[in-house]
Design a protein around this motif. Structure first.
Motif, PDB file in Angstrom:
ATOM      1  N   UNK A 217       0.808  -1.218   0.000  1.00  0.00           N
ATOM      2  CA  UNK A 217       0.000   0.000   0.000  1.00  0.00           C
ATOM      3  C   UNK A 217       0.841   1.268   0.000  1.00  0.00           C
ATOM      4  N   UNK A 218       1.988   1.239   0.696  1.00  0.00           N
ATOM      5  CA  UNK A 218       2.791   2.452   0.866  1.00  0.00           C
ATOM      6  C   UNK A 218       4.195   2.268   0.284  1.00  0.00           C
ATOM      7  N   UNK A 219       4.550   3.174  -0.625  1.00  0.00           N
ATOM      8  CA  UNK A 219       5.880   3.104  -1.240  1.00  0.00           C
ATOM      9  C   UNK A 219       6.965   3.605  -0.302  1.00  0.00           C
ATOM     10  N   UNK A 220       6.594   4.471   0.639  1.00  0.00           N
ATOM     11  CA  UNK A 220       7.574   5.100   1.525  1.00  0.00           C
ATOM     12  C   UNK A 220       7.194   4.849   2.981  1.00  0.00           C
ATOM     13  N   UNK A 221       7.887   3.928   3.638  1.00  0.00           N
ATOM     14  CA  UNK A 221       7.719   3.660   5.067  1.00  0.00           C
ATOM     15  C   UNK A 221       9.090   3.777   5.723  1.00  0.00           C
ATOM     16  N   UNK A 222       9.200   4.707   6.656  1.00  0.00           N
ATOM     17  CA  UNK A 222      10.486   4.941   7.323  1.00  0.00           C
ATOM     18  C   UNK A 222      10.586   4.251   8.675  1.00  0.00           C
ATOM     19  N   UNK A 223       9.446   3.910   9.270  1.00  0.00           N
ATOM     20  CA  UNK A 223       9.475   3.293  10.593  1.00  0.00           C
ATOM     21  C   UNK A 223       8.269   2.420  10.851  1.00  0.00           C
ATOM     22  N   UNK A 224       8.475   1.422  11.706  1.00  0.00           N
ATOM     23  CA  UNK A 224       7.396   0.545  12.161  1.00  0.00           C
ATOM     24  C   UNK A 224       7.426   0.523  13.683  1.00  0.00           C
ATOM     25  N   UNK A 225       6.289   0.828  14.294  1.00  0.00           N
ATOM     26  CA  UNK A 225       6.153   0.657  15.743  1.00  0.00           C
ATOM     27  C   UNK A 225       5.234  -0.533  15.991  1.00  0.00           C
ATOM     28  N   UNK A 226       5.720  -1.499  16.759  1.00  0.00           N
ATOM     29  CA  UNK A 226       4.946  -2.691  17.083  1.00  0.00           C
ATOM     30  C   UNK A 226       4.748  -2.781  18.581  1.00  0.00           C
ATOM     31  N   UNK A 227       3.581  -3.309  18.983  1.00  0.00           N
ATOM     32  CA  UNK A 227       3.245  -3.407  20.394  1.00  0.00           C
ATOM     33  C   UNK A 227       4.124  -4.342  21.184  1.00  0.00           C
ATOM     34  N   UNK A 228       4.816  -5.260  20.515  1.00  0.00           N
ATOM     35  CA  UNK A 228       5.879  -6.047  21.136  1.00  0.00           C
ATOM     36  C   UNK A 228       6.828  -6.541  20.044  1.00  0.00           C
TER      37      UNK A 228
END
Length: 320
Positions: A217-228
């Motif tokens: 869906x997104x060509x530009x993702x700089x970060x991922x925050x995950x709950x664990x």
């Protein structure tokens, strides 16, 4: 907060009046109903640590139950513990709102209830003697700070775009970690854009699938925050398969062994250090303290510091 503490003290005192102090009648019988032991290694390690701590204490007898993630089963387990006339009940809620009627029933039966790891919804606080566990909002807030500091070091704090993989919907820990992150991030990095949030249900495989959809869906993702970190590593695996992992900063909110290993490898940036052994031991000790008539705070937190590639040498690798 002072009102809550006062209410809690009243609830605890009333429970002790009905049940008397368990120590006066021999071993304290403490029942615990857990969320879902088989869903991840944190909960498995927690159960093992709880049983070991109880077995090491001659004044404690325990009834250890697991709801398997089923709200109805957990409610039935609380009712069963009431029928067994345990001295105290520890509950790791499957759902912070749905379990309130069962918690109220235990309180009305004169049995003090200690909530562990993930708190129930606020409308149930009057029926709880104490919450023992991490401060999930602070964890989410600290994860936002980790993410922001990394973006500043990379010089992209004014343009970065991120996605969030949250935990199980309706689960207080998931709600609070997301809230802590979402509230804090605009304060420290106001120009970072949160593109979308989707649940990973604390499951690595589902989180990998969720991340695969984000990458399409997104060509530009700089970060991922995950709950664990279990979910975070699932997202990392998806990014690796797509050849995009090197461009993304991965941050979790509970450091698992897989997250620690990914940090060692330089693939995963940071998380929050939380021990399931500390969690289990704190819950048991809180129940014992309540039954002994000691003054116990309503929110009985243990510390969960930041861990990143920069300071991870100060922490031992998690056992879960």
């Amino acid at each position: 907060m002072n009102i809550r503490i006062a209410l809690t003290a009243t609830v605890a005192a009333a429970a002790l009046t009905g049940a008397a102090t368990a120590a006066e009648h021999g071993a304290m019988k403490i029942g615990i109903t857990q969320n879902n032991v088989g869903v991840d290694s944190y909960q498995t390690t927690y159960e093992q640590a709880f049983i070991e701590a109880a077995n090491a204490n001659d004044s404690v007898e325990t009834v250890v139950l697991d709801a398997g993630g089923d709200v109805a089963r957990q409610i039935a387990q609380v009712e069963d513990l009431i029928q067994q006339e345990v001295d105290a009940i520890i509950i790791w809620p499957t759902n912070g709102e749905a379990v309130i009627p069962a918690v109220r029933k235990a309180s009305q039966a004169g049995i003090p209830v200690i909530v562990t790891n993930s708190n129930i919804a606020e409308e149930g606080f009057d029926f709880v003697a104490s919450f023992s566990g991490p401060d999930n909002i602070t964890q989410g807030s600290r994860s936002a700070e980790i993410m922001c500091d990394r973006f500043k070091a990379l010089g992209i704090e004014n343009e970065a775009q991120i996605v969030q993989i949250s935990g199980q919907p309706g689960y207080t820990t998931a709600i609070e970690r997301a809230k802590g992150f979402e509230d804090r991030l605009p304060e420290v990095c106001p120009n970072v854009t949160l593109l979308e949030t989707q649940p990973g249900d604390w499951n690595r495989e589902k989180s990998q699938q969720t991340m695969e959809a984000f990458l399409v869906k997104y060509d530009d993702i700089d970060g991922v925050y995950a709950g664990d970190d279990n979910m975070g590593v699932g997202a990392l695996n998806a990014a690796k398969a797509a050849g995009r992992a090197g461009d993304i900063t991965f941050v979790g909110a509970t450091n698992f062994a897989v997250g620690y290993e990914a940090m060692e490898a330089g693939d995963y940036w940071g998380s929050i250090y939380q021990s399931p052994v500390d969690d289990a031991q704190a819950a048991l000790q809180t129940a014992i303290d309540v039954l002994n008539g000691e003054e116990v705070p309503f929110l009985n937190y243990f510390d969960t510091p930041k861990i990143t590639q920069d300071n991870m040498s100060e922490f031992t690798k998690p056992v879960f």
